[in-house]
Design an enzyme around this catalytic site. Sequence first.
Site, mmCIF file in Angstrom:
data_model
loop_
_atom_site.group_PDB
_atom_site.id
_atom_site.type_symbol
_atom_site.label_atom_id
_atom_site.label_comp_id
_atom_site.label_asym_id
_atom_site.label_seq_id
_atom_site.Cartn_x
_atom_site.Cartn_y
_atom_site.Cartn_z
ATOM 1 N N CYS A 167 0.734 -1.083 0.086
ATOM 2 C CA CYS A 167 0.139 -0.078 -0.028
ATOM 3 C C CYS A 167 0.891 1.360 -0.063
ATOM 4 O O CYS A 167 1.936 1.267 0.878
ATOM 5 C CB CYS A 167 -0.896 0.111 1.353
ATOM 6 S SG CYS A 167 -2.081 1.535 1.359
ATOM 7 N N CYS A 170 -0.128 3.384 3.547
ATOM 8 C CA CYS A 170 0.381 2.806 5.017
ATOM 9 C C CYS A 170 1.641 1.738 4.967
ATOM 10 O O CYS A 170 2.111 1.315 6.049
ATOM 11 C CB CYS A 170 -0.679 1.905 5.687
ATOM 12 S SG CYS A 170 -1.246 0.464 4.757
ATOM 13 N N HIS A 180 -7.496 0.309 1.366
ATOM 14 C CA HIS A 180 -6.960 1.157 2.648
ATOM 15 C C HIS A 180 -8.294 2.320 2.967
ATOM 16 O O HIS A 180 -8.847 2.871 2.201
ATOM 17 C CB HIS A 180 -5.782 2.264 1.941
ATOM 18 C CG HIS A 180 -5.309 2.980 3.279
ATOM 19 N ND1 HIS A 180 -4.348 2.647 4.106
ATOM 20 C CD2 HIS A 180 -5.421 4.517 3.606
ATOM 21 C CE1 HIS A 180 -3.950 3.437 4.829
ATOM 22 N NE2 HIS A 180 -4.709 4.585 4.589
ATOM 23 N N CYS A 181 -8.298 2.266 4.143
ATOM 24 C CA CYS A 181 -9.226 3.185 5.063
ATOM 25 C C CYS A 181 -8.626 4.239 5.343
ATOM 26 O O CYS A 181 -7.835 4.140 6.357
ATOM 27 C CB CYS A 181 -9.869 2.276 6.077
ATOM 28 S SG CYS A 181 -11.198 3.375 6.887
ATOM 29 N N CYS A 184 -9.405 4.668 9.477
ATOM 30 C CA CYS A 184 -8.666 3.781 10.427
ATOM 31 C C CYS A 184 -7.249 3.824 10.049
ATOM 32 O O CYS A 184 -6.349 3.230 10.733
ATOM 33 C CB CYS A 184 -9.114 2.194 10.108
ATOM 34 S SG CYS A 184 -10.816 2.268 10.575
ATOM 35 N N CYS A 187 -4.945 -0.903 5.844
ATOM 36 C CA CYS A 187 -5.534 -1.659 4.916
ATOM 37 C C CYS A 187 -6.571 -2.750 5.716
ATOM 38 O O CYS A 187 -6.266 -3.123 6.727
ATOM 39 C CB CYS A 187 -4.370 -2.372 4.256
ATOM 40 S SG CYS A 187 -3.785 -1.361 3.106
ATOM 41 N N HIS A 194 -16.510 1.337 5.484
ATOM 42 C CA HIS A 194 -16.212 1.891 6.875
ATOM 43 C C HIS A 194 -17.485 2.400 7.483
ATOM 44 O O HIS A 194 -18.272 3.421 6.835
ATOM 45 C CB HIS A 194 -15.356 2.678 6.874
ATOM 46 C CG HIS A 194 -14.936 3.574 8.173
ATOM 47 N ND1 HIS A 194 -14.019 2.973 9.106
ATOM 48 C CD2 HIS A 194 -15.753 4.355 9.114
ATOM 49 C CE1 HIS A 194 -14.120 3.481 10.325
ATOM 50 N NE2 HIS A 194 -15.015 4.526 10.267
ATOM 51 N N CYS A 195 -18.194 1.707 8.581
ATOM 52 C CA CYS A 195 -19.670 2.016 9.025
ATOM 53 C C CYS A 195 -19.188 2.906 10.293
ATOM 54 O O CYS A 195 -18.825 2.298 11.293
ATOM 55 C CB CYS A 195 -20.062 0.793 9.214
ATOM 56 S SG CYS A 195 -21.875 0.978 10.001
ATOM 57 N N CYS A 201 -14.412 -0.696 10.538
ATOM 58 C CA CYS A 201 -14.270 -0.943 9.110
ATOM 59 C C CYS A 201 -14.968 -2.315 9.114
ATOM 60 O O CYS A 201 -14.519 -3.267 9.767
ATOM 61 C CB CYS A 201 -12.648 -0.990 8.452
ATOM 62 S SG CYS A 201 -12.396 0.738 7.742
#
Length: 375
Positions: A167, A170, A180-181, A184, A187, A194-195, A201
């Site tokens: 990634c 990160c 990747h979030c 957060c 990954c 993402h909730c 995630c």
Amino acid sequence: MAVSGASTIDLQDSDTSKDHSSYVSTNEQTSRCGTGESGIGHAYRIRQSGSTAIVHQIVIACKPVLYILDKIKNALLMIPAGFIFCVISFVSYCTLGLALPYRYQQASENGQLSVQILSCILGFCFVCTALLTLASFVRCVFTSSKVADNPPSTSSANINDDTTRTCSKCQQYKPTRAHHCSICSSCTLKMDHHCPWVSNCVGYWNYKYFCLFVWLATLSCHLSSMICFGEIFAIFTHEKSTGKDSVYNGVHSAWLMINSLLTLAFGITLTCFSAFHLVLVLKGATTIEFGGDDYHIYNLGYKRNFYAIFGEDCLYWFLPIPTMNGDGYEYQHHDEDHGLLSHDKHQNTNESVHMTIDADENLDSNELSDFSDLD
């Protein structure tokens, strides 16, 4: 004459030392130029190393502040999850503590046995769905699907270096179907989305808990609406028919009204959301992959897609326990599955052909033996 000779020797020594010092400085400049470094570049390098050391010291000094800010960020992200927990508690209290006892009491006073039995059945169903909803919600919040928290198993550890992805954000290993979030900062394996309502995630290891939470919450909202709507209707009709105030007045009536509005709104919304994620489960896709080029790549059929998440044992389908097949690093493609099926069919066809040939050879040998007997 001796004095003048001595002075001449001293002058020669001084000239020799000057020449030596100039030769050394010339060699230093030549070596710097040979290595591509001038006097200005050397000074810039020293200044840059000094500034790097200063920045490193500042980062070390700010680590406690960054740690505190990260904890504050995580606490703020947990606020929506706390709100959902309060909603579940409020709906459970209004349904089990206010509406259901009133329904049972009215049915017993009027001698309506069928209503009493129906109230007990509805109450039992709501208790089961509410407990499973709360358990699934907690598991979804506190189960991590991050790559850093879930290393690959021994079967997936031998990854070809040519296919290894990293990634760019990160700097971690990025497996297939991982994304990747930015919230957060990591990954996530088979990331769905993402909730914010679960403050986490939704990925490979908590997607089952998320689906159970949504589906069971939908059933709980509909059950609560069935109970509370009837009690609100009974309250207003009782006041108009008898002219007396009902048991619920003041804040209790307001609580039932709020509960009815909440369960109605959440019930309609979650019904659509539940249907969408049911389609995703049966298609073997995620929300990110929905409608894209990778939508049908991992579709192995309704049955196998469902088993990959909920397992083959139906007793564990609606329990918030892990039943996933795999570790989230390797997936079978739709084309590979068809290739295996075609290979099996081809193998079976070859076996049937060989069996037919053997049968024909046996038949020919029997016919030849019969002819030999006739001769």
